[in-house]
Write a protein that holds these residues in place. Structure first.
Motif, PDB file in Angstrom:
ATOM      1  N   GLY A   1      12.300  14.186   0.590  1.00  0.00           N
ATOM      2  CA  GLY A   1      12.572  13.494   1.834  1.00  0.00           C
ATOM      3  C   GLY A   1      11.732  12.243   1.979  1.00  0.00           C
ATOM      4  N   SER A   2      12.168  11.362   2.826  1.00  0.00           N
ATOM      5  CA  SER A   2      11.454  10.135   3.229  1.00  0.00           C
ATOM      6  C   SER A   2      11.545   8.994   2.230  1.00  0.00           C
ATOM      7  CB  SER A   2       9.972  10.410   3.526  1.00  0.00           C
ATOM      8  OG  SER A   2       9.841  11.249   4.657  1.00  0.00           O
ATOM      9  N   MET A   3      11.806   9.301   0.959  1.00  0.00           N
ATOM     10  CA  MET A   3      11.795   8.227  -0.041  1.00  0.00           C
ATOM     11  C   MET A   3      13.198   7.768  -0.419  1.00  0.00           C
ATOM     12  SD  MET A   3      12.953  10.102  -2.762  1.00  0.00           S
ATOM     13  CE  MET A   3      12.569   9.126  -4.195  1.00  0.00           C
TER      14      MET A   3
ATOM     15  N   PRO B   1       6.805   0.710   0.273  1.00  0.00           N
ATOM     16  CA  PRO B   1       6.072   1.818  -0.339  1.00  0.00           C
ATOM     17  C   PRO B   1       6.712   3.191  -0.140  1.00  0.00           C
ATOM     18  CG  PRO B   1       5.039   1.221   1.725  1.00  0.00           C
ATOM     19  CD  PRO B   1       6.158   0.236   1.525  1.00  0.00           C
ATOM     20  N   GLN B   2       7.725   3.269   0.771  1.00  0.00           N
ATOM     21  CA  GLN B   2       8.313   4.578   1.071  1.00  0.00           C
ATOM     22  C   GLN B   2       8.906   5.241  -0.178  1.00  0.00           C
ATOM     23  OE1 GLN B   2       8.745   1.868   3.055  1.00  0.00           O
ATOM     24  NE2 GLN B   2       7.437   2.629   4.738  1.00  0.00           N
ATOM     25  N   ARG B   3       9.363   4.443  -1.111  1.00  0.00           N
ATOM     26  CA  ARG B   3       9.952   4.971  -2.338  1.00  0.00           C
ATOM     27  C   ARG B   3       9.026   5.942  -3.058  1.00  0.00           C
ATOM     28  NH1 ARG B   3      11.651   0.451  -6.494  1.00  0.00           N
ATOM     29  NH2 ARG B   3      13.050   0.002  -4.741  1.00  0.00           N
ATOM     30  N   PHE B   4       7.735   5.736  -2.903  1.00  0.00           N
ATOM     31  CA  PHE B   4       6.754   6.536  -3.633  1.00  0.00           C
ATOM     32  C   PHE B   4       6.068   7.589  -2.759  1.00  0.00           C
ATOM     33  CE2 PHE B   4       6.898   2.255  -5.565  1.00  0.00           C
ATOM     34  CZ  PHE B   4       7.387   2.604  -6.813  1.00  0.00           C
ATOM     35  N   GLU B   5       6.586   7.828  -1.563  1.00  0.00           N
ATOM     36  CA  GLU B   5       5.944   8.757  -0.632  1.00  0.00           C
ATOM     37  C   GLU B   5       6.905   9.878  -0.248  1.00  0.00           C
ATOM     38  OE1 GLU B   5       4.214   6.627   2.638  1.00  0.00           O
ATOM     39  OE2 GLU B   5       3.001   5.349   1.331  1.00  0.00           O
ATOM     40  N   ALA B   6       7.249  10.703  -1.219  1.00  0.00           N
ATOM     41  CA  ALA B   6       8.183  11.798  -0.985  1.00  0.00           C
ATOM     42  C   ALA B   6       7.553  12.879  -0.112  1.00  0.00           C
ATOM     43  CB  ALA B   6       8.624  12.401  -2.323  1.00  0.00           C
ATOM     44  N   GLY B   7       8.342  13.416   0.824  1.00  0.00           N
ATOM     45  CA  GLY B   7       7.891  14.535   1.640  1.00  0.00           C
ATOM     46  C   GLY B   7       7.143  14.099   2.879  1.00  0.00           C
ATOM     47  N   THR B   8       6.789  15.094   3.688  1.00  0.00           N
ATOM     48  CA  THR B   8       5.993  14.817   4.888  1.00  0.00           C
ATOM     49  C   THR B   8       4.613  14.320   4.471  1.00  0.00           C
ATOM     50  OG1 THR B   8       7.144  16.540   6.111  1.00  0.00           O
ATOM     51  CG2 THR B   8       5.033  15.793   6.999  1.00  0.00           C
TER      52      THR B   8
ATOM     53  N   GLY C   1      -7.783  14.414   0.136  1.00  0.00           N
ATOM     54  CA  GLY C   1      -6.338  14.611   0.137  1.00  0.00           C
ATOM     55  C   GLY C   1      -5.520  13.373   0.375  1.00  0.00           C
ATOM     56  N   ILE C   2      -6.156  12.204   0.436  1.00  0.00           N
ATOM     57  CA  ILE C   2      -5.411  10.960   0.607  1.00  0.00           C
ATOM     58  C   ILE C   2      -6.145   9.822  -0.096  1.00  0.00           C
ATOM     59  CG2 ILE C   2      -6.492  10.309   2.810  1.00  0.00           C
ATOM     60  CD1 ILE C   2      -3.658   9.278   3.660  1.00  0.00           C
ATOM     61  N   GLY C   3      -5.368   8.920  -0.627  1.00  0.00           N
ATOM     62  CA  GLY C   3      -5.892   7.724  -1.262  1.00  0.00           C
ATOM     63  C   GLY C   3      -4.823   6.663  -1.192  1.00  0.00           C
ATOM     64  N   ALA C   4      -5.018   5.589  -1.926  1.00  0.00           N
ATOM     65  CA  ALA C   4      -4.071   4.483  -1.848  1.00  0.00           C
ATOM     66  C   ALA C   4      -3.907   3.811  -3.194  1.00  0.00           C
ATOM     67  CB  ALA C   4      -4.514   3.465  -0.806  1.00  0.00           C
ATOM     68  N   LEU C   5      -2.687   3.373  -3.421  1.00  0.00           N
ATOM     69  CA  LEU C   5      -2.361   2.463  -4.523  1.00  0.00           C
ATOM     70  C   LEU C   5      -1.982   1.135  -3.906  1.00  0.00           C
ATOM     71  CD1 LEU C   5      -1.421   1.556  -7.397  1.00  0.00           C
ATOM     72  CD2 LEU C   5       0.794   2.617  -6.858  1.00  0.00           C
ATOM     73  N   TRP C   6      -2.767   0.106  -4.197  1.00  0.00           N
ATOM     74  CA  TRP C   6      -2.335  -1.253  -3.883  1.00  0.00           C
ATOM     75  C   TRP C   6      -1.652  -1.797  -5.123  1.00  0.00           C
ATOM     76  CZ3 TRP C   6      -3.239  -5.788  -6.479  1.00  0.00           C
ATOM     77  CH2 TRP C   6      -2.775  -6.950  -5.872  1.00  0.00           C
ATOM     78  N   GLY C   7      -0.471  -2.358  -4.931  1.00  0.00           N
ATOM     79  CA  GLY C   7       0.239  -2.957  -6.055  1.00  0.00           C
ATOM     80  C   GLY C   7       0.940  -4.222  -5.612  1.00  0.00           C
TER      81      GLY C   7
ATOM     82  N   ILE D   1       0.835  -1.208   0.000  1.00  0.00           N
ATOM     83  CA  ILE D   1       0.000   0.000   0.000  1.00  0.00           C
ATOM     84  C   ILE D   1       0.868   1.254   0.000  1.00  0.00           C
ATOM     85  CG2 ILE D   1      -1.479   1.444   1.464  1.00  0.00           C
ATOM     86  CD1 ILE D   1      -3.137  -0.481  -0.019  1.00  0.00           C
ATOM     87  N   VAL D   2       0.685   2.059  -1.049  1.00  0.00           N
ATOM     88  CA  VAL D   2       1.323   3.369  -1.143  1.00  0.00           C
ATOM     89  C   VAL D   2       0.260   4.422  -0.865  1.00  0.00           C
ATOM     90  CG1 VAL D   2       2.545   4.994  -2.644  1.00  0.00           C
ATOM     91  CG2 VAL D   2       2.931   2.518  -2.891  1.00  0.00           C
ATOM     92  N   PHE D   3       0.501   5.288   0.113  1.00  0.00           N
ATOM     93  CA  PHE D   3      -0.410   6.408   0.331  1.00  0.00           C
ATOM     94  C   PHE D   3      -0.139   7.480  -0.725  1.00  0.00           C
ATOM     95  CE2 PHE D   3      -0.845   5.226   5.038  1.00  0.00           C
ATOM     96  CZ  PHE D   3      -2.147   4.748   4.859  1.00  0.00           C
ATOM     97  N   THR D   4      -1.200   7.943  -1.354  1.00  0.00           N
ATOM     98  CA  THR D   4      -1.127   8.987  -2.372  1.00  0.00           C
ATOM     99  C   THR D   4      -2.103  10.093  -1.987  1.00  0.00           C
ATOM    100  OG1 THR D   4      -2.858   7.955  -3.718  1.00  0.00           O
ATOM    101  CG2 THR D   4      -0.577   7.271  -4.151  1.00  0.00           C
ATOM    102  N   ARG D   5      -2.175  11.138  -2.816  1.00  0.00           N
ATOM    103  CA  ARG D   5      -3.149  12.206  -2.548  1.00  0.00           C
ATOM    104  C   ARG D   5      -4.562  11.787  -2.939  1.00  0.00           C
ATOM    105  NH1 ARG D   5      -1.395  17.249  -5.653  1.00  0.00           N
ATOM    106  NH2 ARG D   5      -0.696  15.654  -7.111  1.00  0.00           N
ATOM    107  N   GLY D   6      -4.698  10.673  -3.621  1.00  0.00           N
ATOM    108  CA  GLY D   6      -6.000  10.178  -4.043  1.00  0.00           C
ATOM    109  C   GLY D   6      -5.814   9.170  -5.154  1.00  0.00           C
TER     110      GLY D   6
END
Length: 395
Positions: free
Chosen positions: A243-245, A260-267, A222-228, A87-92
């Motif tokens: 940062g963070s990725m 999933p951190q690779r795809f979650e840049a920033g705070t 302001g938040i969603g998810a990518l399951w891959g 699970i990658v958290f995204t903006r939507g």
């Protein structure tokens, strides 16, 4: 008309009243769902007495918030049958599709369908994919027989909506996955309209990517998810940097964290993640089977009522999931929506971010009533009364 006593959850939602305390007949859940108190309170705590940043603090509250944030990831993952590393958290959902479109290693041909939301069309175009379009059946479903005939070895991706945001028609995801994989392609499923009302196990369905947004699931915007699938995420480069990725940064070279951190840049959206998980728990506690049954009953009642009129055109299949789109003869959907608003009835009117589908239907726009777990037959009655008033105005 009153809602069944065994399924009454409107009291959980403070937004279902007008500012002067009257009932607000909210029939626009497909656009965004109202929020239950339990989600609002969870977010208030996260933004208040529990608040701290995540992942980088050595003090106790930061560590506690990091644990809560990653627990939220596990909750969201479990909601669609996944693991936390999937699970990658995204903006939507929109950003999730953009991520896959941009980061998937081989950009070639992608097969979409006529009923897709713009957010499942434009990202592929922007990323340079060659788009092919699968037609619909007469009742508004994605024609998987046609898809099978169209798929070639040049297709790297098939990207389809699980439930149409206009027609409410459902995709046979398992068959779509079988067809995609048979041609050597991967399957991405837009689950925005499915997860609030259908039980989803993304891996068991056979898809490779599954995207959804919190705000349609009674959670925050302001938040969603990518399951891959983990192997696919592991083979994809980052979509954004910051940062963070990262693993290690020098001016000469940067290495990246694993998914999933690779795809979650920033705070990250910390408070929103807490709300997202709370919404998943809320829906799970009520039960998706009960929600689906309730909404299907309301869809059947509304379609039956509208079908009796000789001035209404209905779109989509009879067995639609939570959504009824229609046109009222001689009245533009925007006019209908405006007049209904005066009676405290909220519907969606327009092209619903699905202009190719409107062209296919031969209309510039439709009126759309969409249900949630808080909807009841009083909402249908208010809508019908509003339609009657509108017809008198336009007579």
């Amino acid at each position: 008309m009153n809602a069944p006593a065994h399924f009454s959850h409107a009291g959980d939602f403070p937004g279902l009243r007008t500012r002067d305390g009257k009932p607000w007949h909210y029939l626009d859940t497909a656009a965004t769902a109202q929020k239950p108190r339990i989600v609002i309170e969870a977010m208030a705590r996260a933004l208040g007495e529990d608040y701290a940043t995540v992942h980088r603090g050595v003090y106790s509250r930061s560590a506690e918030m990091t644990l809560a944030y990653e627990a939220a990831r596990r909750t969201v993952a479990a909601f669609v049958g996944g693991r936390e590393d999937e699970i990658v958290f995204t903006r939507g959902a929109t950003e999730a599709i953009n991520l896959v479109a941009q980061s998937y290693p081989k950009k070639a041909r992608v097969l979409l369908s006529t009923l897709e939301h713009h957010s499942n069309i434009v990202p592929w175009q922007l990323a340079g994919w060659q788009v092919d379009v699968c037609p619909l059946t007469k009742d508004g479903r994605i024609d998987l027989d046609a898809a099978q005939a169209m798929l070639t070895e040049e297709h790297e991706m098939v990207a389809l909506a699980h439930v149409s945001n206009v027609l409410g028609s459902e995709l046979d995801v398992a068959r779509a996955a079988e067809l995609a994989h048979g041609a050597g392609a991967k399957l991405l499923v837009d689950g925005c309209q499915a997860v609030p009302r259908l039980s989803v196990d993304a891996a068991a369905l056979g898809c490779d990517f599954y995207v959804f947004s919190a705000h349609k699931l009674y959670g925050p915007t302001g938040i969603g998810a990518l399951w891959g699938r983990a192997d696919l995420l592991g083979a994809m480069p980052p979509y954004q940097g910051g940062g963070s990725m990262i693993d290690k940064v020098t001016f000469a070279r940067t290495t990246y964290a694993p998914p999933p951190q690779r795809f979650e840049a920033g705070t990250p959206a910390i408070t929103e993640a807490i709300g997202f998980a709370s919404a998943c728990d809320y829906v799970s506690d009520i039960g998706l089977a009960s929600i689906e049954s309730h909404e299907r009953e309301l869809v059947a009642k509304l379609r039956e009522t509208l079908r009796k009129r000789n001035d209404v055109t209905l779109f989509g299949p009879e067995e639609s999931a939570g959504i009824v789109s229609f046109a009222l003869d001689g009245v533009h959907p925007h006019d209908l929506g405006t007049i209904l608003d005066e009676q405290d009835v909220a519907i969606r009117a327009g092209h619903h971010c699905a202009q190719p589908l409107m062209e296919h239907l031969g209309v510039p726009a439709t009126a759309r009533a969409s249900f949630g777990l808080y909807s009841d037959v009083d909402d249908i009655a208010a809508l019908i009364d509003g339609i009657e008033r509108t017809k008198k105005i336009f007579a």
